[in-house]
Design an enzyme around this catalytic site. Structure first.
Site, short mmCIF file in Angstrom:
data_model
loop_
_atom_site.label_atom_id
_atom_site.label_comp_id
_atom_site.label_asym_id
_atom_site.label_seq_id
_atom_site.Cartn_x
_atom_site.Cartn_y
_atom_site.Cartn_z
N SER A 113 -7.59 -6.02 -0.56
CA SER A 113 -6.86 -4.90 0.01
C SER A 113 -5.60 -5.29 0.78
O SER A 113 -4.72 -5.91 0.23
CB SER A 113 -7.82 -4.10 0.88
OG SER A 113 -7.23 -2.89 1.24
N HIS A 114 -5.57 -4.96 2.06
CA HIS A 114 -4.37 -5.19 2.85
C HIS A 114 -4.28 -6.61 3.40
O HIS A 114 -3.30 -6.95 4.06
CB HIS A 114 -4.35 -4.20 4.02
CG HIS A 114 -5.56 -4.36 4.89
ND1 HIS A 114 -6.81 -3.96 4.48
CD2 HIS A 114 -5.72 -4.93 6.11
CE1 HIS A 114 -7.68 -4.26 5.44
NE2 HIS A 114 -7.04 -4.84 6.43
N LYS A 126 -15.46 -6.30 -5.19
CA LYS A 126 -16.23 -5.13 -4.78
C LYS A 126 -16.83 -4.49 -6.02
O LYS A 126 -16.20 -4.45 -7.07
CB LYS A 126 -15.27 -4.15 -4.09
CG LYS A 126 -15.94 -2.93 -3.53
CD LYS A 126 -14.96 -2.14 -2.69
CE LYS A 126 -13.97 -1.39 -3.53
NZ LYS A 126 -13.37 -0.25 -2.81
N ASP A 277 -0.82 -0.12 0.38
CA ASP A 277 -1.29 -1.48 0.68
C ASP A 277 -1.53 -2.31 -0.59
O ASP A 277 -1.21 -1.89 -1.71
CB ASP A 277 -2.55 -1.43 1.55
CG ASP A 277 -3.77 -0.95 0.78
OD1 ASP A 277 -3.59 -0.23 -0.21
OD2 ASP A 277 -4.90 -1.32 1.15
N ASP A 279 -4.01 -3.02 -2.55
CA ASP A 279 -4.72 -2.47 -3.71
C ASP A 279 -4.43 -0.98 -3.92
O ASP A 279 -5.08 -0.33 -4.75
CB ASP A 279 -6.23 -2.71 -3.59
CG ASP A 279 -6.83 -2.04 -2.37
OD1 ASP A 279 -6.12 -1.85 -1.37
OD2 ASP A 279 -8.03 -1.70 -2.41
N ASP A 281 -4.82 1.78 -2.01
CA ASP A 281 -5.65 2.89 -1.52
C ASP A 281 -5.21 3.40 -0.15
O ASP A 281 -5.66 4.45 0.29
CB ASP A 281 -7.15 2.55 -1.55
CG ASP A 281 -7.49 1.31 -0.76
OD1 ASP A 281 -6.58 0.69 -0.17
OD2 ASP A 281 -8.69 0.95 -0.74
N LYS A 376 -10.24 6.04 -1.45
CA LYS A 376 -9.04 6.56 -0.84
C LYS A 376 -7.87 6.25 -1.78
O LYS A 376 -7.96 5.36 -2.61
CB LYS A 376 -8.82 6.00 0.55
CG LYS A 376 -8.84 4.49 0.68
CD LYS A 376 -8.85 4.10 2.16
CE LYS A 376 -8.66 2.61 2.38
NZ LYS A 376 -9.92 1.86 2.41
C1 VG1 Z 1 -11.08 -1.51 7.56
C2 VG1 Z 1 -10.81 -0.10 8.05
C3 VG1 Z 1 -11.67 0.89 7.29
C4 VG1 Z 1 -11.43 0.73 5.79
C5 VG1 Z 1 -11.66 -0.71 5.38
C6 VG1 Z 1 -11.33 -0.96 3.92
O1 VG1 Z 1 -12.42 -1.85 7.81
O2 VG1 Z 1 -11.05 0.00 9.43
O3 VG1 Z 1 -11.36 2.18 7.73
O4 VG1 Z 1 -12.30 1.55 5.05
O5 VG1 Z 1 -10.84 -1.58 6.16
O6 VG1 Z 1 -10.03 -0.57 3.64
P1 VG1 Z 1 -12.87 -2.74 9.08
O7 VG1 Z 1 -14.35 -2.93 8.93
O8 VG1 Z 1 -12.07 -4.02 9.00
O9 VG1 Z 1 -12.49 -1.96 10.28
V1 VG1 Z 1 -9.13 -1.46 2.52
O10 VG1 Z 1 -7.68 -0.63 2.19
O11 VG1 Z 1 -9.02 -2.90 3.32
O12 VG1 Z 1 -10.15 -1.56 1.21
CO CO Z 2 -6.85 -1.15 0.50
#
Ligand code: VG1
Ligand code: CO
Length: 543
Positions: A113-114, A126, A277, A279, A281, A376
């Site tokens: 992801s980010h 995942k 970001d 990926d 979402d 998302k």
């Molecule tokens: C974070 C965010 C959460 C989101 C998750 C995955 O998780 O707070 O809201 O769903 O990232 O998003 P955490 O456990 O680090 O707070 V993504 O775009 O990284 O798949």
């Molecule tokens: Co993401």
């Protein structure tokens, strides 16, 4: 081509977090690390023989290696078909759509992801189930249990599959179909939004900038925004996916998109700025002279969704993650629809969406989406905003101000303390948790505590319970402090502190956010002793 059963030994650290398994690339590159995890996923699923699996990733470093492993293991485990995005690419929401559209058994989404990518950066895997959404805890728990005892995996003795061209090929008894990553997603978006109205908006001289951050949404945004919607070439910036995200941090927030923010705060800047970001979402929304917090964006999109064709009949309900501000709750109240508060992570929205109890979901971490997929969806949020702007013919700033004048404003911020020593972070949270029951009724810094607990979620659809989802301290005036540890970080612990204060419709909506929330920062420090325990004088990231 023969199926091989290869002996392996377990790794102790393959526990999926908020969104799959995320580790540094050097961790994923250890012998059989990927194989163990993917085989553990397949071992935890029933009835996969002969079915279709979707595979795609955000194109980050190691995507190409892991995807070949995944295809071989899928073939050896008896999948009938793999649908894979051309070049191994699929945004997370597009993967969700493809699973649903082609009625696949599930999918593997390769992404962190980010989080930054590269040889020393992060990678992730995942598993998504047949509804297109992240596997629920029941499955991720089973996968983790399996990783701890796995002693062999199945693979195929076959050369790498060519993913560069759309078309079908055979791998053992399995068919691999390489598909256009964008086509089905673009078609779905056209069923939801008024593309003609948005084309008209661009024709009228409206300008925007979209930052793909060298990540997966480049091809999607170019095809949709510059292609189908007719925005001028160059509207999409950084639109070629790079394995290292051009050595950047593909997190669309005010820290990593500061240049865009600064541009939007000038008269010469465009009318609208957005980003997504790694990926694809997450989304960032900035209007001229107006940053829209993700929590506000959720509330605004829910209140205005009926302006888009896909939601013209209205929405069934709204769900938000627990740390997300209560701005959306006020919209749900006014609309007289269901409102749900779930733990952090998109997997908790799946049941509510499947049951038709909610239509729009969101998280404070820049995630918004709807029942069109089960993830998302960054670009979806941007297109819904564009649809709303095209219909209302007002600026983002005017729409936000009107919203606050109707519902009030929830001042909101998140303070992250990254790479904190895990033992210290856990002790901090444990100590605070132990003191919660004594807090209600106490007056802290002039605010009376109404409730204090560690959030437990009871899923109203399947009756499952998820405990210890974050500490919440609510005050009589509607203010709130939330503390939790991140489940996506890969080094040490990340402590997240979420602060919120409600200002009614006729209140002052023009305060500086950090100033407005200062009293809550003080209370948090008194209660949790973050500075004293971690030695940090300030958060690593403020969003
Ligand atoms: C974070 C965010 C959460 C989101 C998750 C995955 O998780 O707070 O809201 O769903 O990232 O998003 P955490 O456990 O680090 O707070 V993504 O775009 O990284 O798949
Ligand atoms: Co993401």
């Amino acid at each position: 081509m023969t199926i091989q059963t290869i002996k392996t030994t377990p790794y102790a650290d393959q526990k999926p977090g908020t969104s799959g398994l995320r580790k540094r690339v050097p961790v994923f590159s250890q012998p059989n690390y990927v194989e163990n995890f993917i085989q553990s996923i397949f071992d935890s699923l029933e009835g996969l023989e002969g079915t279709t699996l979707v595979i795609g990733g955000d194109g980050r470093f190691y995507n190409d290696v892991a995807i070949q492993k995944a295809i071989r293991i899928a073939a050896a485990n008896g999948f009938g078909k793999v649908l894979v995005g051309q070049g191994g690419l699929l945004s997370t929401p597009a993967a969700s759509n493809i699973i649903r559209h082609y009625k696949a058994f599930g999918g593997l989404v390769l992404s962190a992801s980010h989080n930054p990518g590269g040889p020393e950066g992060d990678f992730g895997i995942k598993y998504n189930v047949g509804n297109g959404g992240p596997a629920p805890e029941k499955i991720t728990d089973a996968v983790y249990a399996r990783t701890k005892v796995i002693d062999s995996f199945k693979t195929l003795d076959t050369p790498d599959v060519d993913l560069s061209k759309v078309g079908t090929q055979q791998v053992g008894d399995m068919v691999v179909e390489v598909i256009d990553p964008v086509k089905d997603y673009a078609a779905l978006m056209q069923t939801l939004f008024n593309f003609e109205a948005i084309r008209g908006l661009f024709k009228s001289g409206f300008t925007m900038t979209f930052d793909s951050m060298h990540a997966i949404t480049g091809p999607y945004a170019k095809a949709i925004i510059e292609g189908l919607l007719g925005a001028p070439a160059g509207t999409v910036k950084n639109g070629v996916p790079s394995p290292t995200f051009n050595h950047g941090h593909p997190d669309p927030n005010l820290v990593y998109c500061k240049d865009m923010y600064d541009l939007l705060m000038t008269e010469a800047g465009p009318d609208f700025g957005a980003a997504s970001d790694g990926d694809g979402d997450r989304n960032l929304i900035i209007g001229k002279n107006r940053f829209v917090t993700p929590s506000d964006s959720l509330a605004l999109l829910a209140a205005n969704a009926h302006l888009a064709p896909g939601y013209k009949a209205g929405i069934a309900g709204i769900a938000r993650s627990m740390p997300t501000s209560a701005a959306a709750d006020r919209v749900a109240e006014k609309l007289g629809i269901e409102m749900h508060e779930t733990p952090t992570g998109w997997k908790f929205f799946g049941n509510l969406l499947d049951a038709g109890r909610v239509t729009i979901c969101g998280e404070e971490s820049a995630g918004t989406g709807s029942d069109h997929v089960r993830e998302k969806d960054g670009l979806w949020a941007v297109l819904l905003w564009l649809n709303i702007l095209a219909v209302r013919k007002q600026s983002v700033d005017a729409i936000v101000r009107e919203h606050w004048a109707t519902y009030g404003r929830n001042y909101y911020t998140r303070h992250d303390y990254e790479e904190v020593d895990s033992a210290i972070a856990n002790a901090l949270v444990d100590d605070l948790r132990g003191r919660l029951s004594a807090l209600p009724g106490q007056v802290l810094n002039g605010l009376e505590v109404a409730y204090a607990d560690d959030f437990t979620y009871h899923d109203p659809v399947d009756g499952s319970t998820s405990a210890k989802q974050g500490i919440r301290i609510g005050f009589k005036d509607g203010s709130r402090i939330v503390l939790r540890l991140s489940g996506t970080g890969t080094v040490g612990a990340t402590l997240r502190v979420y602060l919120e204060q409600y200002e009614p419709p006729n209140g002052n909506h023009d305060l500086d956010v950090q100033r407005a929330l200062e009293p809550l920062v003080g209370i948090t420090e008194d209660l949790a002793g973050i500075k004293a325990r971690t030695g940090r004088t300030e958060p690593s990231v403020i969003t």
